[in-house]
Design an enzyme around this catalytic site. Structure first.
Site, short mmCIF file in Angstrom:
data_model
loop_
_atom_site.label_atom_id
_atom_site.label_comp_id
_atom_site.label_asym_id
_atom_site.label_seq_id
_atom_site.Cartn_x
_atom_site.Cartn_y
_atom_site.Cartn_z
N ASP A 127 0.88 -1.18 0.00
CA ASP A 127 0.00 0.00 0.00
C ASP A 127 0.91 1.23 0.00
O ASP A 127 1.36 1.69 1.04
CB ASP A 127 -0.90 -0.02 1.23
CG ASP A 127 -1.89 1.14 1.27
OD1 ASP A 127 -1.67 2.14 0.55
OD2 ASP A 127 -2.87 1.05 2.03
N HIS A 185 -5.37 0.11 1.37
CA HIS A 185 -5.86 -1.21 1.76
C HIS A 185 -6.99 -1.12 2.79
O HIS A 185 -7.71 -2.09 3.00
CB HIS A 185 -4.71 -2.08 2.29
CG HIS A 185 -4.29 -1.76 3.69
ND1 HIS A 185 -3.47 -0.70 4.01
CD2 HIS A 185 -4.58 -2.37 4.87
CE1 HIS A 185 -3.27 -0.67 5.31
NE2 HIS A 185 -3.93 -1.67 5.86
N GLU A 226 1.57 2.28 13.23
CA GLU A 226 0.50 2.21 12.23
C GLU A 226 -0.60 1.40 12.88
O GLU A 226 -0.67 0.18 12.73
CB GLU A 226 1.03 1.58 10.94
CG GLU A 226 0.11 1.83 9.74
CD GLU A 226 -0.95 0.76 9.58
OE1 GLU A 226 -1.94 0.79 10.37
OE2 GLU A 226 -0.80 -0.09 8.69
N GLU A 269 -10.27 -3.23 15.68
CA GLU A 269 -9.12 -3.92 16.28
C GLU A 269 -8.58 -3.21 17.52
O GLU A 269 -7.76 -3.77 18.24
CB GLU A 269 -7.97 -4.15 15.28
CG GLU A 269 -8.36 -5.10 14.16
CD GLU A 269 -7.24 -5.33 13.16
OE1 GLU A 269 -6.28 -4.53 13.14
OE2 GLU A 269 -7.32 -6.30 12.40
#
Length: 380
Positions: free
Chosen positions: A54, A324, A146, A155
């Site tokens: 990406d 992505h 990230e 998440e």
């Protein structure tokens, strides 16, 4: 669904591992089992290949690290969720004195070998373990991570960054990225609806419309991660959540809610709502005492001013180059015809799932043209 190399995204792999966890006998054991599945999913090479390929993501991080080199040079950096270690290597090449690269996934084993292959073992220490459980013997000047998931908060990795910040970051230290914003907007997507739903009205000349209720449920019950374009968006976006990574608390992430009231920019059918996010890489404020204590020269001050005026933004908006993360779309079962300037209003609430805090419960209320609806779903 957006698919990566090998046909599966990290979310797909995580979902594939969760099925056997449903019978865990206690809440704590269930959370531990889901965590194990989460880290196991991120041990797969295809997940990291997808992220590294990406270019929007990876090149923006590299540019941000290079832009903030004056704050990284000769400093201590912590890479939260280092994966293969690429961000740690960017920081080492930017002149960091020491980089601690932490990841609870077994991919960290490969990260150690990558660090060694690049002759950076003297600068980068890879630590395998959860940030909340490992120990680092010194404070850090910079945290890079990230941490963003689908719809920004899927998440729940931001809570790990918060833990690292509160444990080790020096006062006034740098966090990359520093800010994030989650947006929501109504969309029209007749092609998507036609492909999944209208198809059943005429199948090789056969009326299969009795399939429609089931087709709508199966196609649109869960949030979908897919790429849309700016042409699909019906209105200006609403800010769902602004996040300052320097001050956000874990408690603020447990429940996020926002109201919206927007006007359609065209005559179209409302097919759902899309969510996307931006993250910004800004430096912390520099006070005169900071400048004096650091003995900054004029050239360094000029570089800081230039960096402040050119803050980098990594955007996953529909009008930008796809990433992505794509966009997260909440499709409604029955489209609503709206006219230009017609108001679309409602509210959205995101809350951590009780069984697995990494999942998001979504409660969407929306109304237009005198019709009101509620949609409940889970991003899992």
């Amino acid at each position: 669904m957006l698919r990566g190399q090998g046909g599966l995204t990290s979310r797909d792999r995580y979902k594939g591992l969760k099925g056997s966890l449903m019978s865990a006998p206690s809440v704590s054991e269930t959370h531990a089992a889901y965590d194990a599945a989460y880290f196991q999913a991120y041990a797969h090479v295809a997940v990291h290949e997808e992220m590294i390929k990406d270019q929007v993501r990876t090149e923006t991080y590299r540019a941000a690290i290079e832009q903030h080199q004056y704050l990284i040079q000769d400093k201590v950096v912590l890479d939260v969720g280092c994966g293969t270690g690429i961000l740690s290597i960017f920081c080492a090449k930017a002149g960091a004195r020491k980089v601690y690269a932490v990841d609870a996934s077994e991919i960290a084993v490969q990260a150690r070998e990558i660090v060694k292959a690049n002759n950076l073992s003297d600068k980068i220490t890879v630590i395998i373990g959860k940030v909340e459980e490992v120990d680092i013997d010194e404070e850090v000047d910079v945290i890079v991570s990230e941490w963003m998931g689908y719809m920004l908060l899927y998440e729940s990795m931001l809570s790990t960054v918060i833990s690292a910040r509160d444990r080790w970051l020096k006062p006034g230290g740098l966090i990359l990225p520093s800010h994030a914003t989650l947006y929501l907007a109504p969309i029209t997507h007749p092609e998507r609806y036609s492909d999944s739903i209208d198809f059943w009205n005429d199948v090789y000349g056969i009326d299969m419309s009795p399939m429609l209720p089931l087709a709508k449920q199966c196609a649109f019950e869960e949030p979908l991660v897919e790429v849309i374009t700016g042409e699909n968006v019906l209105s200006w976006p609403t800010v769902v959540k602004d996040i300052n990574c320097n001050t956000i608390t874990v408690q603020e992430l447990e429940l996020v809610t926002a109201e919206f009231s927007v006007a359609s920019m065209m005559n179209a059918h409302l097919h759902g709502f899309a969510l996307w996010f931006d993250v910004t890489f800004e430096r912390p404020s520099i006070t005169p005492s900071d400048a004096q204590s650091d003995s900054l020269n004029d050239n360094l001050n000029r570089r800081r001013k230039r960096a402040k005026s050119n803050s980098l933004v990594l955007s996953t908006a529909p009008e930008e180059e796809p990433t992505h993360w794509a966009q997260t779309v909440l499709y409604i079962y029955d489209p609503i015809e709206v006219r230009q300037d017609q108001i679309i209003e409602g509210s959205i609430t995101l809350s951590q799932n009780q069984k697995n805090p990494r999942f998001l419960n979504i409660h969407l209320e929306y109304a237009s043209g005198g019709r009101k609806f509620v949609k409940e779903s889970v991003l899992s």
